[in-house]
Design a protein around this motif. Structure first.
Motif, PDB file in Angstrom:
ATOM      1  N   LEU A  89     -49.232 -28.341   4.776  1.00 45.56           N
ATOM      2  CA  LEU A  89     -48.695 -26.987   4.602  1.00 45.56           C
ATOM      3  C   LEU A  89     -48.525 -26.608   3.137  1.00 45.56           C
ATOM      4  N   SER A  90     -48.382 -27.614   2.276  1.00 44.94           N
ATOM      5  CA  SER A  90     -48.163 -27.301   0.862  1.00 44.94           C
ATOM      6  C   SER A  90     -49.370 -26.594   0.237  1.00 44.94           C
ATOM      7  N   SER A  91     -50.558 -26.805   0.839  1.00 44.31           N
ATOM      8  CA  SER A  91     -51.773 -26.162   0.300  1.00 44.31           C
ATOM      9  C   SER A  91     -51.855 -24.690   0.660  1.00 44.31           C
ATOM     10  N   SER A  92     -51.258 -24.295   1.795  1.00 46.65           N
ATOM     11  CA  SER A  92     -51.277 -22.884   2.219  1.00 46.65           C
ATOM     12  C   SER A  92     -50.142 -22.124   1.536  1.00 46.65           C
ATOM     13  N   THR A  93     -50.370 -20.760   1.365  1.00 41.27           N
ATOM     14  CA  THR A  93     -49.408 -19.960   0.612  1.00 41.27           C
ATOM     15  C   THR A  93     -48.800 -18.845   1.430  1.00 41.27           C
ATOM     16  N   ASP A  94     -49.109 -18.732   2.687  1.00 43.73           N
ATOM     17  CA  ASP A  94     -48.565 -17.627   3.456  1.00 43.73           C
ATOM     18  C   ASP A  94     -47.108 -17.877   3.802  1.00 43.73           C
ATOM     19  N   GLU A  95     -46.451 -16.801   4.257  1.00 47.46           N
ATOM     20  CA  GLU A  95     -45.002 -16.855   4.541  1.00 47.46           C
ATOM     21  C   GLU A  95     -44.701 -17.736   5.748  1.00 47.46           C
ATOM     22  N   CYS A  96     -45.544 -17.713   6.724  1.00 46.54           N
ATOM     23  CA  CYS A  96     -45.317 -18.547   7.940  1.00 46.54           C
ATOM     24  C   CYS A  96     -45.343 -20.027   7.597  1.00 46.54           C
ATOM     25  N   SER A  97     -46.279 -20.374   6.758  1.00 45.06           N
ATOM     26  CA  SER A  97     -46.328 -21.804   6.356  1.00 45.06           C
ATOM     27  C   SER A  97     -45.088 -22.206   5.575  1.00 45.06           C
ATOM     28  N   HIS A  98     -44.531 -21.261   4.779  1.00 47.49           N
ATOM     29  CA  HIS A  98     -43.298 -21.591   4.048  1.00 47.49           C
ATOM     30  C   HIS A  98     -42.136 -21.812   5.013  1.00 47.49           C
ATOM     31  N   LYS A  99     -42.061 -20.998   6.035  1.00 44.13           N
ATOM     32  CA  LYS A  99     -40.980 -21.208   7.022  1.00 44.13           C
ATOM     33  C   LYS A  99     -41.132 -22.548   7.741  1.00 44.13           C
ATOM     34  N   MET A 100     -42.353 -22.844   8.133  1.00 48.20           N
ATOM     35  CA  MET A 100     -42.581 -24.145   8.799  1.00 48.20           C
ATOM     36  C   MET A 100     -42.245 -25.308   7.857  1.00 48.20           C
ATOM     37  N   LYS A 101     -42.586 -25.089   6.603  1.00 48.03           N
ATOM     38  CA  LYS A 101     -42.274 -26.146   5.620  1.00 48.03           C
ATOM     39  C   LYS A 101     -40.775 -26.354   5.502  1.00 48.03           C
ATOM     40  N   ASP A 102     -40.013 -25.239   5.475  1.00 48.06           N
ATOM     41  CA  ASP A 102     -38.554 -25.380   5.417  1.00 48.06           C
ATOM     42  C   ASP A 102     -38.007 -26.083   6.665  1.00 48.06           C
ATOM     43  N   ASN A 103     -38.562 -25.700   7.816  1.00 51.02           N
ATOM     44  CA  ASN A 103     -38.110 -26.375   9.055  1.00 51.02           C
ATOM     45  C   ASN A 103     -38.407 -27.869   9.022  1.00 51.02           C
ATOM     46  N   TYR A 104     -39.630 -28.177   8.535  1.00 54.66           N
ATOM     47  CA  TYR A 104     -39.994 -29.589   8.453  1.00 54.66           C
ATOM     48  C   TYR A 104     -39.092 -30.349   7.480  1.00 54.66           C
ATOM     49  N   LEU A 105     -38.758 -29.692   6.372  1.00 53.87           N
ATOM     50  CA  LEU A 105     -37.879 -30.361   5.397  1.00 53.87           C
ATOM     51  C   LEU A 105     -36.492 -30.632   5.988  1.00 53.87           C
ATOM     52  N   GLN A 106     -35.958 -29.617   6.701  1.00 53.29           N
ATOM     53  CA  GLN A 106     -34.654 -29.835   7.362  1.00 53.29           C
ATOM     54  C   GLN A 106     -34.735 -30.975   8.378  1.00 53.29           C
ATOM     55  N   LYS A 107     -35.796 -30.931   9.167  1.00 54.77           N
ATOM     56  CA  LYS A 107     -35.949 -32.010  10.167  1.00 54.77           C
ATOM     57  C   LYS A 107     -36.121 -33.358   9.492  1.00 54.77           C
ATOM     58  N   LEU A 108     -36.868 -33.365   8.359  1.00 53.16           N
ATOM     59  CA  LEU A 108     -37.064 -34.629   7.627  1.00 53.16           C
ATOM     60  C   LEU A 108     -35.745 -35.160   7.084  1.00 53.16           C
ATOM     61  N   SER A 109     -34.911 -34.303   6.509  1.00 48.34           N
ATOM     62  CA  SER A 109     -33.601 -34.760   5.983  1.00 48.34           C
ATOM     63  C   SER A 109     -32.706 -35.274   7.114  1.00 48.34           C
ATOM     64  N   MET A 110     -32.788 -34.554   8.278  1.00 50.33           N
ATOM     65  CA  MET A 110     -31.980 -35.003   9.406  1.00 50.33           C
ATOM     66  C   MET A 110     -32.433 -36.382   9.902  1.00 50.33           C
ATOM     67  N   LEU A 111     -33.742 -36.575   9.957  1.00 48.82           N
ATOM     68  CA  LEU A 111     -34.256 -37.888  10.383  1.00 48.82           C
ATOM     69  C   LEU A 111     -33.884 -38.980   9.383  1.00 48.82           C
ATOM     70  N   GLU A 112     -33.942 -38.664   8.113  1.00 48.72           N
ATOM     71  CA  GLU A 112     -33.560 -39.670   7.111  1.00 48.72           C
ATOM     72  C   GLU A 112     -32.087 -40.040   7.244  1.00 48.72           C
ATOM     73  N   ASN A 113     -31.246 -39.044   7.538  1.00 52.63           N
ATOM     74  CA  ASN A 113     -29.821 -39.358   7.775  1.00 52.63           C
ATOM     75  C   ASN A 113     -29.654 -40.265   8.991  1.00 52.63           C
ATOM     76  N   GLN A 114     -30.390 -39.954  10.051  1.00 51.88           N
ATOM     77  CA  GLN A 114     -30.300 -40.811  11.248  1.00 51.88           C
ATOM     78  C   GLN A 114     -30.785 -42.227  10.948  1.00 51.88           C
ATOM     79  N   VAL A 115     -31.848 -42.346  10.144  1.00 55.34           N
ATOM     80  CA  VAL A 115     -32.340 -43.690   9.784  1.00 55.34           C
ATOM     81  C   VAL A 115     -31.296 -44.455   8.981  1.00 55.34           C
ATOM     82  N   SER A 116     -30.636 -43.769   8.046  1.00 55.40           N
ATOM     83  CA  SER A 116     -29.599 -44.455   7.250  1.00 55.40           C
ATOM     84  C   SER A 116     -28.422 -44.894   8.131  1.00 55.40           C
TER      85      SER A 116
END
Length: 790
Positions: free
Chosen positions: A608-635
């Motif tokens: 998604l980092s290669s694409s520049t449209d607004e939808c990809s940015h929203k998905m990227k933010d969702n993925y980042l939130q989910k990634l931080s949540m998963l990292e917290n669960q792993v810790s």
């Protein structure tokens, strides 16, 4: 009479042992050494690793201050010195452990120098000044060293301060006097009249002592040094309390030996070679001989059997013959290093000192022989006067006095034996009490941990909750409970003793009167044999009772340990362990799934980092939130995994405690088996002794019957011979009477015939008659002789 006799009798006293733990020194701190010696607070007990030793005093570390050594250990010896007893202070330990510093042998004359010897000098002259009014003192000092198994006088040459390696000095010879005491031929004994003068001799001898530098000590003593203070005191007048027992002039002579031994060392650690290596060999040889003497004297079985003590193996043990097992009151100070690098040598020193506690000395007051003889004669005079007084009052009072004297001597002997046995029992009871407190404390801690674990607490909370204050509080409660139980037992024992004391004394008096009143020799033998047999049976019964009590105690301890093991078994640790392992496995799988999901999210983010449209940015933010949540669960899962691993480690510790408890149970069972075997062996010995005694009695009875039969047989034979002799005597008397009648008849016949017959016929008749009479007389005499011989 009684006080003088008691003063002349030897006092049995064990060697007192103190341990002095020096602090860590700078070289040890530079090398990173740690303290491996633990002193039990409030108790004279030292622990190093699994080894625990108990002594009379412990100083240094967390124990009492080292400044109290003189007050608690040495000052009583100074009092005994002025009472006429020989005393000894002995410092032993590894090289560099602080022996010379503790003894104060390196005294340089400065007022702030520590050590035992300067304090002894000051105390001696203070007491001498206080007693100058009624006592005259003569104080002498000598200072010797044992270097390479040769004895040298350190006060020999006042102008020389040469070391022992100088060949000019002549060794001193050891001599033994007629009464068995050890003397040194030609040693310098300097008379001193002040503390300063004595200190001058000590400083001069210290400068002459052999010292050297090694890797472990820059000023290592290379010889054993003995500083001896001799005191002769002449009491010119008696105090009010001593007028009845002391002489007008009483001369006492005593010696105070202050021994600074060279330290035991290993050539590998000291780096000694050449001359230093030879010196170390001689030092270790002398200390080995001293250890052999201590082992021989400390073994109670060998001491009772009168085993050989190798005093002559070394000149050091020869000079310390009175101090160890002889006429002296002795204190041994074991100096140890707390560094873990010296742990092995420290354990050897503590074992060395522990054996020395079992040595029994017999100290006596050293009086002048003439004075002692006068005192003995005076006591005999008092005894004779008292006996004369009693004899005037009646013979019964004299017999009663003798009876009481015998009873007093018997009771004093029995009292001394019971006192020694009581001291041994007290020592063993103290050790057992310490072990019981430690076991009870460990048990209570484990029970509290198990209870907390059942209540759902984590092992971290349980470990943090077990603070030192709770441990100290539990120790205090346990000790108070044991003290109260001991007090109740003591009260019961005192009551029982008061109730049975009068009956026992009356019984002993009756038995003693019966024994003294038996005059017949055969009766005395029978009574003594019966008394011996009864005493043997009483001794056997008492031993059996003691062994039964020990067996019951072991049974109680075994039941207690087995109950603890059952409590361990009740908590199903295997199920708990399986549950935690399963949960840990599930967490591992969940952790892997989360990590895989994180990797997928990272790949998606990279796309998604290669694409520049607004939808990809929203998905990227969702993925980042989910990634931080998963990292917290792993810790969080990692934390839970660490907590479970810690629980497993605590479980392993609990299993180890259960294994130790199982080993304790096995040890108690083995002790129980040994005690049962001992009871069986004691019963077999008593049974065999009783069988042998009964067999001996039967043999004596059989021999008595045989002797009685022989006596009756001899009496019958004697009676028969008397009757035969009487009959033969009567026959001989009858024959003699008939012979006399025949002679008379022949004589009358010869007179009747007269001259009417012819001369030849008369001559023939006369010859026949004479022949008949002669033959008859010969036959009678030979027959009578044969009867007499029979």
């Amino acid at each position: 009479m009684g006080s003088s006799d008691m003063a002349s009798q030897p006092q049995s006293d064990s060697v007192k042992v103190a341990v002095n733990v020096r602090p860590l020194i700078t070289p040890e701190l530079v090398l990173g050494c740690t303290d491996c010696v633990t002193v039990t607070p409030g108790e004279p007990q030292v622990q190093i690793g699994p080894h625990v030793f108990t002594y009379d005093h412990v100083y240094g570390s967390t124990g009492s201050s080292s400044s109290l050594i003189f007050e608690q250990c040495v000052y009583p010896l100074v009092d005994s010195l002025f009472c006429g007893y020989n005393t000894t202070v002995l410092a032993y330990g590894q090289t560099g452990s602080g022996k010379t510093y503790t003894m104060g042998t390196n005294y340089s004359g400065e007022s702030n120098c520590g050590g035992i010897i300067p304090q002894v000098m000051e105390t001696i002259f203070k007491k001498a000044d206080a007693m100058k009014g009624d006592t005259e003192f003569l104080i002498r000092v000598s200072f010797i060293e044992i270097f390479k198994e040769e004895v040298f006088d350190l006060l020999d040459d006042p102008g020389s301060v040469a070391k022992a390696a100088a060949p000019a000095r002549v060794p001193i010879q050891i001599r033994e006097t007629a009464n068995g005491s050890i003397t040194l031929a030609g040693v310098t004994e300097a008379e001193v009249k002040s503390k300063e003068e004595m200190a001058l001799h000590l400083a001069r001898g210290s400068l002459s002592r052999a010292t050297g530098s090694t890797n472990m000590n820059s000023q290592s003593s290379r010889s054993h040094a003995i500083f001896t203070i001799s005191i002769e005191q002449k009491r010119t007048s008696s105090s009010a309390s001593e007028k009845s027992t002391s002489n007008e002039y009483d001369i006492l002579s005593s010696k105070f030996h202050l021994v600074d031994l060279a330290g035991s060392e290993r050539a590998k650690r000291t780096g000694a070679d050449g001359l230093r290596l030879k010196e170390g060999i001689h030092i270790n040889r002398g200390l080995l001989a001293l250890g052999n003497v201590i082992s021989a004297l400390g073994d109670e079985k060998k001491r009772k059997e009168g085993a050989f003590v190798p005093y002559r193996d070394s000149k050091l043990t020869r000079l310390l013959q009175d101090s160890l097992g002889g006429n002296s009151k002795t204190v041994m100070i074991a100096c140890i290093s707390p560094a873990d690098s010296n742990a092995e040598e420290t354990i050897n020193t503590l074992k060395y000192a522990n054996r020395a506690r079992n040595i029994q000395n017999k100290a006596v007051i050293n009086r002048d022989p003439v004075t002692a003889e006068m005192q003995k004669l005076r006591s005999q005079l008092e005894q004779l006067q008292s006996e004369l007084l009693f004899s005037r009052s009646g013979s019964a009072a004299l017999e009663e006095l003798q009876l009481l004297q015998q009873k007093v001597s018997l009771l004093e002997l029995k009292n001394s034996e019971l006192y020694c046995e009581l001291k041994e029992r007290e020592m063993s009871c103290e050790q057992l009490a310490q072990r019981a407190i430690a076991t009870q404390l460990e048990k209570d801690q484990l029970m509290l941990k198990l209870e907390s674990a059942r209540n759902g607490k984590s092992w971290d909370d349980i470990e943090n909750a077990g603070s030192e204050q709770d441990v100290d509080l539990m120790k205090t409660y346990i000790s108070k409970i044991q003290q109260l139980e001991a007090e109740v037992t003591r009260q019961k024992f005192t009551t029982a003793c008061r109730n049975g004391l009068h009956d026992r004394l009356a019984l002993d008096k009756g038995m003693l009167l019966d024994d003294l009143g038996s005059g017949c020799e055969v009766g005395t033998l029978e009574v003594s044999s019966e008394v011996d047999e009864e005493e043997k049976e009483r001794e056997h019964s008492s031993i059996q009772e003691k062994l039964d009590m020990e067996l019951q105690d072991l049974d109680k301890r075994l039941q207690q340990k087995e109950a603890e093991m059952k409590q361990f078994a009740k908590s199903d640790t295997s199920v708990l362990k399986q549950h935690y392992e399963t949960k840990l496995h599930e967490m591992e799988q969940e952790k892997r799934a989360f990590q895989k999901e994180i990797e997928d999210l990272r790949h998606a983010l990279a796309k998604l980092s290669s694409s520049t449209d607004e939808c990809s940015h929203k998905m990227k933010d969702n993925y980042l939130q989910k990634l931080s949540m998963l990292e917290n669960q792993v810790s969080q899962l990692k934390k839970k995994q660490d907590a479970h691993q810690q629980l497993l480690r605590q479980k392993q510790k609990s299993d180890d405690a259960a294994m130790r408890l199982q080993g304790e149970i096995q040890r108690i069972k083995s002790q129980k088996v040994q005690l049962q075997q001992k009871i069986k062996q004691e019963s077999e010995q008593f049974r065999s002794w009783k069988a042998a005694r009964e067999k001996e009695v039967l043999q004596l009875k059989k021999e008595g019957r045989r002797n009685e039969y022989e006596m009756h047989k001899l009496l019958a034979l004697n009676q028969k011979q008397k009757m035969v002799l009487q009959r033969k005597t009567e026959e001989a008397t009858m024959a003699t009477k008939r012979l006399k009648d025949l002679l008379e008849a022949k004589k009358s016949t010869r007179d009747a015939h007269g001259t009417g017959a012819s001369g030849i016929q008369a001559l023939m008749r006369t010859i026949d008659d004479e022949l008949e009479v002669t033959v008859r007389a010969y036959e009678l005499r030979s027959h009578y002789d044969r009867q007499i011989q029979e």
